[in-house]
Scaffold this active site. Structure first.
Site, PDB file in Angstrom:
ATOM      1  N   GLN A   1      35.135 -52.056 -40.530  1.00 38.45           N
ATOM      2  CA  GLN A   1      35.663 -53.375 -40.191  1.00 38.45           C
ATOM      3  C   GLN A   1      35.121 -53.818 -38.838  1.00 38.45           C
ATOM      4  O   GLN A   1      35.714 -53.567 -37.799  1.00 38.45           O
ATOM      5  CB  GLN A   1      37.195 -53.363 -40.186  1.00 38.45           C
ATOM      6  CG  GLN A   1      37.745 -54.765 -40.038  1.00 38.45           C
ATOM      7  CD  GLN A   1      39.236 -54.831 -40.296  1.00 38.45           C
ATOM      8  OE1 GLN A   1      39.864 -53.883 -40.750  1.00 38.45           O
ATOM      9  NE2 GLN A   1      39.808 -55.972 -40.001  1.00 38.45           N
ATOM     10  N   PHE A   2      33.986 -54.511 -38.856  1.00 32.95           N
ATOM     11  CA  PHE A   2      33.358 -54.960 -37.620  1.00 32.95           C
ATOM     12  C   PHE A   2      34.224 -55.959 -36.868  1.00 32.95           C
ATOM     13  O   PHE A   2      34.098 -56.100 -35.650  1.00 32.95           O
ATOM     14  CB  PHE A   2      31.968 -55.551 -37.886  1.00 32.95           C
ATOM     15  CG  PHE A   2      31.978 -56.963 -38.401  1.00 32.95           C
ATOM     16  CD1 PHE A   2      31.839 -58.032 -37.520  1.00 32.95           C
ATOM     17  CD2 PHE A   2      32.125 -57.231 -39.752  1.00 32.95           C
ATOM     18  CE1 PHE A   2      31.843 -59.337 -37.981  1.00 32.95           C
ATOM     19  CE2 PHE A   2      32.121 -58.522 -40.222  1.00 32.95           C
ATOM     20  CZ  PHE A   2      31.988 -59.586 -39.339  1.00 32.95           C
ATOM     21  N   THR A   3      35.137 -56.635 -37.551  1.00 27.09           N
ATOM     22  CA  THR A   3      35.961 -57.643 -36.884  1.00 27.09           C
ATOM     23  C   THR A   3      36.896 -57.047 -35.838  1.00 27.09           C
ATOM     24  O   THR A   3      37.468 -57.789 -35.037  1.00 27.09           O
ATOM     25  CB  THR A   3      36.775 -58.475 -37.903  1.00 27.09           C
ATOM     26  OG1 THR A   3      37.639 -57.607 -38.632  1.00 27.09           O
ATOM     27  CG2 THR A   3      35.854 -59.222 -38.862  1.00 27.09           C
TER      28      THR A   3
END
Length: 147
Positions: free
Chosen positions: A78-80
């Protein structure tokens, strides 16, 4: 490296309508890889996740790790997690690692967890995923590697 860790009684991740990863009791990890992350961050985080004492013992105290209780791990990239929302109204993701770097580090992180004897299910890196979970407790922690 940043991980949002949730103690779960069950969790799954679905891509295009198909379940690609699923566990019973254990940990759901939302895993963010930063631009500066390297092997030492992965090793530190794998040790922390595997040994974190957040499961209850016979006396009802958080005194056992996922290793101790024989739990599994569902790891979802989850890069966010590296979204910076301090300015404006649209998150800035400049601190997140580029996909090619992040994919490799994410895979290596999961391999380190497996090397500790943990069962690790995953999502699909870079895919649009639907994550379902039953948070047990609820227990949710945010872990950042020392770097």
């Amino acid at each position: 490296m940043r991980v949002v860790l949730q103690r779960v009684s069950k969790a799954s991740v679905t891509v295009d309508g198909a379940v690609v990863g699923e566990i019973g009791a254990g940990l759901l990890l939302l895993v963010g890889i930063g631009q500066e992350d390297e092997e030492k961050d992965l090793a530190w985080m794998a040790d922390k996740v595997a040994g974190l004492r957040i499961f209850e013992d016979g006396d009802g105290k958080m005194n056992l790790s996922v290793e101790d209780v024989g739990g599994a791990v569902l790891s979802v990239s989850q890069f966010t997690l590296y979204g910076d929302c301090r300015k404006g109204r649209r998150p800035n993701f400049m601190a997140a690692a580029r996909p090619e770097q992040a994919s490799d580090l994410y895979d290596r992180f999961n391999a380190l967890l497996r090397a500790k004897g943990l069962t690790v299910a995953t999502g699909t890196f870079g895919a649009m995923m639907e994550v379902s979970l039953v948070n047990d407790g609820p227990v949710t922690l945010i872990l950042d590697s020392p770097a």
